[in-house]
Design an enzyme around this catalytic site. Structure first.
Site, mmCIF file in Angstrom:
data_model
loop_
_atom_site.group_PDB
_atom_site.id
_atom_site.type_symbol
_atom_site.label_atom_id
_atom_site.label_comp_id
_atom_site.label_asym_id
_atom_site.label_seq_id
_atom_site.Cartn_x
_atom_site.Cartn_y
_atom_site.Cartn_z
ATOM 1 N N CYS A 132 22.533 46.016 24.199
ATOM 2 C CA CYS A 132 21.658 44.998 23.626
ATOM 3 C C CYS A 132 22.508 43.958 22.917
ATOM 4 O O CYS A 132 23.448 44.305 22.202
ATOM 5 C CB CYS A 132 20.678 45.654 22.650
ATOM 6 S SG CYS A 132 19.532 44.448 21.930
ATOM 7 N N GLU A 159 51.147 38.622 44.522
ATOM 8 C CA GLU A 159 51.927 37.412 44.224
ATOM 9 C C GLU A 159 52.691 37.687 42.944
ATOM 10 O O GLU A 159 52.378 38.620 42.222
ATOM 11 C CB GLU A 159 51.016 36.223 43.900
ATOM 12 C CG GLU A 159 49.948 35.923 44.890
ATOM 13 C CD GLU A 159 48.795 35.186 44.223
ATOM 14 O OE1 GLU A 159 48.525 34.071 44.650
ATOM 15 O OE2 GLU A 159 48.191 35.720 43.267
ATOM 16 N N HIS A 194 37.930 46.572 29.699
ATOM 17 C CA HIS A 194 37.015 45.428 29.766
ATOM 18 C C HIS A 194 35.567 45.844 30.001
ATOM 19 O O HIS A 194 34.740 45.010 30.347
ATOM 20 C CB HIS A 194 37.481 44.442 30.840
ATOM 21 C CG HIS A 194 38.738 43.714 30.455
ATOM 22 N ND1 HIS A 194 39.427 42.901 31.319
ATOM 23 C CD2 HIS A 194 39.430 43.696 29.292
ATOM 24 C CE1 HIS A 194 40.500 42.401 30.698
ATOM 25 N NE2 HIS A 194 40.524 42.879 29.473
ATOM 26 N N TYR A 245 26.003 38.809 37.283
ATOM 27 C CA TYR A 245 26.267 40.249 37.219
ATOM 28 C C TYR A 245 25.391 41.040 38.183
ATOM 29 O O TYR A 245 25.785 42.124 38.626
ATOM 30 C CB TYR A 245 26.171 40.756 35.775
ATOM 31 C CG TYR A 245 27.443 40.396 35.029
ATOM 32 C CD1 TYR A 245 28.613 41.124 35.248
ATOM 33 C CD2 TYR A 245 27.506 39.284 34.196
ATOM 34 C CE1 TYR A 245 29.802 40.770 34.630
ATOM 35 C CE2 TYR A 245 28.682 38.921 33.573
ATOM 36 C CZ TYR A 245 29.829 39.670 33.792
ATOM 37 O OH TYR A 245 31.012 39.311 33.203
ATOM 38 N N GLN A 253 41.610 46.940 33.723
ATOM 39 C CA GLN A 253 40.821 45.754 33.387
ATOM 40 C C GLN A 253 39.614 45.637 34.310
ATOM 41 O O GLN A 253 38.797 44.746 34.143
ATOM 42 C CB GLN A 253 41.680 44.489 33.540
ATOM 43 C CG GLN A 253 42.894 44.473 32.657
ATOM 44 C CD GLN A 253 43.816 43.334 33.023
ATOM 45 O OE1 GLN A 253 43.698 42.227 32.527
ATOM 46 N NE2 GLN A 253 44.733 43.590 33.936
HETATM 47 N N1 LIG Z 1 37.098 44.642 40.229
HETATM 48 C C1 LIG Z 1 36.784 44.211 39.005
HETATM 49 O O1 LIG Z 1 36.264 44.961 38.171
HETATM 50 C C2 LIG Z 1 37.107 42.772 38.634
HETATM 51 C C3 LIG Z 1 37.068 41.782 39.618
HETATM 52 C C4 LIG Z 1 37.340 40.456 39.238
HETATM 53 C C5 LIG Z 1 37.669 40.165 37.917
HETATM 54 N N2 LIG Z 1 37.715 41.156 36.980
HETATM 55 C C6 LIG Z 1 38.069 40.773 35.602
HETATM 56 O O2 LIG Z 1 38.794 39.571 35.694
HETATM 57 C C7 LIG Z 1 39.777 39.405 34.716
HETATM 58 C C8 LIG Z 1 40.999 38.847 35.443
HETATM 59 O O3 LIG Z 1 42.168 39.559 35.317
HETATM 60 P P1 LIG Z 1 43.003 40.276 36.491
HETATM 61 O O4 LIG Z 1 44.425 39.985 36.206
HETATM 62 O O5 LIG Z 1 42.542 41.666 36.587
HETATM 63 O O6 LIG Z 1 42.560 39.624 37.851
HETATM 64 P P2 LIG Z 1 42.894 38.212 38.510
HETATM 65 O O7 LIG Z 1 41.771 37.949 39.433
HETATM 66 O O8 LIG Z 1 43.205 37.226 37.464
HETATM 67 O O9 LIG Z 1 44.257 38.460 39.317
HETATM 68 C C9 LIG Z 1 44.375 39.414 40.333
HETATM 69 C C10 LIG Z 1 45.850 39.582 40.706
HETATM 70 O O10 LIG Z 1 45.919 40.584 41.728
HETATM 71 C C11 LIG Z 1 46.776 40.148 42.756
HETATM 72 N N3 LIG Z 1 46.291 40.773 43.988
HETATM 73 C C12 LIG Z 1 45.290 40.345 44.821
HETATM 74 N N4 LIG Z 1 45.103 41.237 45.799
HETATM 75 C C13 LIG Z 1 45.995 42.235 45.598
HETATM 76 C C14 LIG Z 1 46.289 43.458 46.280
HETATM 77 N N5 LIG Z 1 45.615 43.840 47.366
HETATM 78 N N6 LIG Z 1 47.283 44.242 45.776
HETATM 79 C C15 LIG Z 1 47.981 43.885 44.676
HETATM 80 N N7 LIG Z 1 47.748 42.746 44.006
HETATM 81 C C16 LIG Z 1 46.760 41.935 44.454
HETATM 82 C C17 LIG Z 1 46.727 38.653 42.759
HETATM 83 O O11 LIG Z 1 47.944 38.153 43.268
HETATM 84 C C18 LIG Z 1 46.522 38.330 41.259
HETATM 85 O O12 LIG Z 1 47.781 38.163 40.618
HETATM 86 C C19 LIG Z 1 39.893 40.723 34.075
HETATM 87 O O13 LIG Z 1 39.357 40.575 32.800
HETATM 88 C C20 LIG Z 1 38.990 41.674 34.860
HETATM 89 O O14 LIG Z 1 38.228 42.451 33.964
HETATM 90 C C21 LIG Z 1 37.430 42.453 37.322
HETATM 91 ZN ZN LIG Z 2 17.970 45.919 20.934
#
Ligand SMILES: NC(=O)c1ccc[n+]([C@@H]2O[C@H](COP(=O)([O-])OP(=O)(O)OC[C@H]3O[C@@H](n4cnc5c(N)ncnc54)[C@H](O)[C@@H]3O)[C@@H](O)[C@H]2O)c1
Ligand SMILES: [Zn+2]
Length: 243
Positions: free
Chosen positions: A122, A216, A114, A61, A96
């Site tokens: 904590c 995709e 999320h 993180y 998310q």
């Molecule tokens: N930016 C962030 O805050 C972040 C980054 C990574 C993961 N996460 C967390 O990961 C978990 C995964 O879930 P998810 O479905 O959000 O992510 P994922 O990584 O599982 O999937 C991302 C999706 O976005 C598509 N994608 C990639 N680039 C794109 C673009 N430029 N335009 C449109 N689509 C595009 C991909 O094809 C894929 O299907 C979630 O719980 C999320 O909280 C968050």
């Molecule tokens: Zn505490």
């Protein structure tokens, strides 16, 4: 292609995922092949992973905080701000993403399903989560100044439940009866993470119109009435007809 019509009779629920931040330079989990430094992301983003190795979780993180601090919202984020300005209370954004980029772009009606990358809570006491940009890259685990327990990022990890008030706010928006028609648009999300992946069916249950914008095909593409394949930063700015 027929436009997404956003008129005075429409209310719009948007769901965003990691793909919407990809063009800002924040990697998606899938883009990382589900791995961080060869650890499955579930190992650094789960309560079990934190119990097993909290210092490793803080290194992960810390790197994410560092990466997200330097990036800027992209045209996909900006389009959602314009739609909200047009629709007002007939707009809700469920994200998310934990990176805070929607808020930085100017979105106001945001449910951060999320959690928040730049917030800490904590693991051991019930103190309120607090804003925190600190990083702990060298393997120290920050301690709570109220109970001396272990601090952790304020993120909903794999295997944890979402805040009930967040789910209620989304559910109330879906079931609202004010004479408007419900439209749902999901963007940049793999359709594999629950309960977000089930929103499309909740919307269909009240006869809402459903759109997917994704680079995709997603795990649940066939559940949507409309699928626009492409990058959200390129598709969203010209997708909607505001009237
Ligand atoms: N930016 C962030 O805050 C972040 C980054 C990574 C993961 N996460 C967390 O990961 C978990 C995964 O879930 P998810 O479905 O959000 O992510 P994922 O990584 O599982 O999937 C991302 C999706 O976005 C598509 N994608 C990639 N680039 C794109 C673009 N430029 N335009 C449109 N689509 C595009 C991909 O094809 C894929 O299907 C979630 O719980 C999320 O909280 C968050
Ligand atoms: Zn505490």
């Amino acid at each position: 292609m027929e436009p997404l019509v956003l008129d005075s009779r429409t209310r719009l629920l948007v769901l965003t995922g990691a793909g919407v931040s990809a063009e800002s330079g924040v990697p998606t989990f899938r883009g990382m092949n589900g791995l961080w430094e060869n650890h499955p992301v579930e190992a650094v983003a789960s309560p079990e992973g934190f119990d097993a190795d909290p210092a490793l979780v803080w290194r992960f993180y810390s790197q994410r905080r560092g990466g997200a601090a330097d990036v800027k919202p992209n045209p996909g984020h900006d389009a959602l701000v314009r739609w909200e300005q047009h629709l007002g209370d007939r707009f809700l954004l469920a994200t998310q993403n934990v990176d805070g980029l929607h808020e930085r772009a100017g979105s106001q009606r945001v449910v951060a399903m999320h959690g928040h990358l730049f917030r800490t809570k904590c693991a051991d006491c019930r103190r309120a989560p607090f804003n925190d940009t600190s990083v702990h890259p060298s393997g120290t685990v920050p301690r709570c100044d109220q109970c001396n327990g272990r601090l952790r990022p304020d993120i909903v990890w794999f295997g944890e439940s979402l805040a009930s008030e967040d789910l209620e706010r989304i559910g109330d928006f879906i079931s609202r009866r004010d004479g408007t028609r419900l439209v749902f648009l999901a963007a940049g999300t793999s359709g594999a993470v629950w309960p977000a992946a089930g929103l499309v069916d909740q919307v269909r249950a009240v006869r809402g119109d459903t759109w997917l914008v994704n680079f995709e095909s997603a795990a649940n593409t066939e559940r949507f009435h409309h699928f626009v394949q492409g990058r959200s930063g390129e598709v969203l700015p010209s997708l909607a007809a505001l009237s």
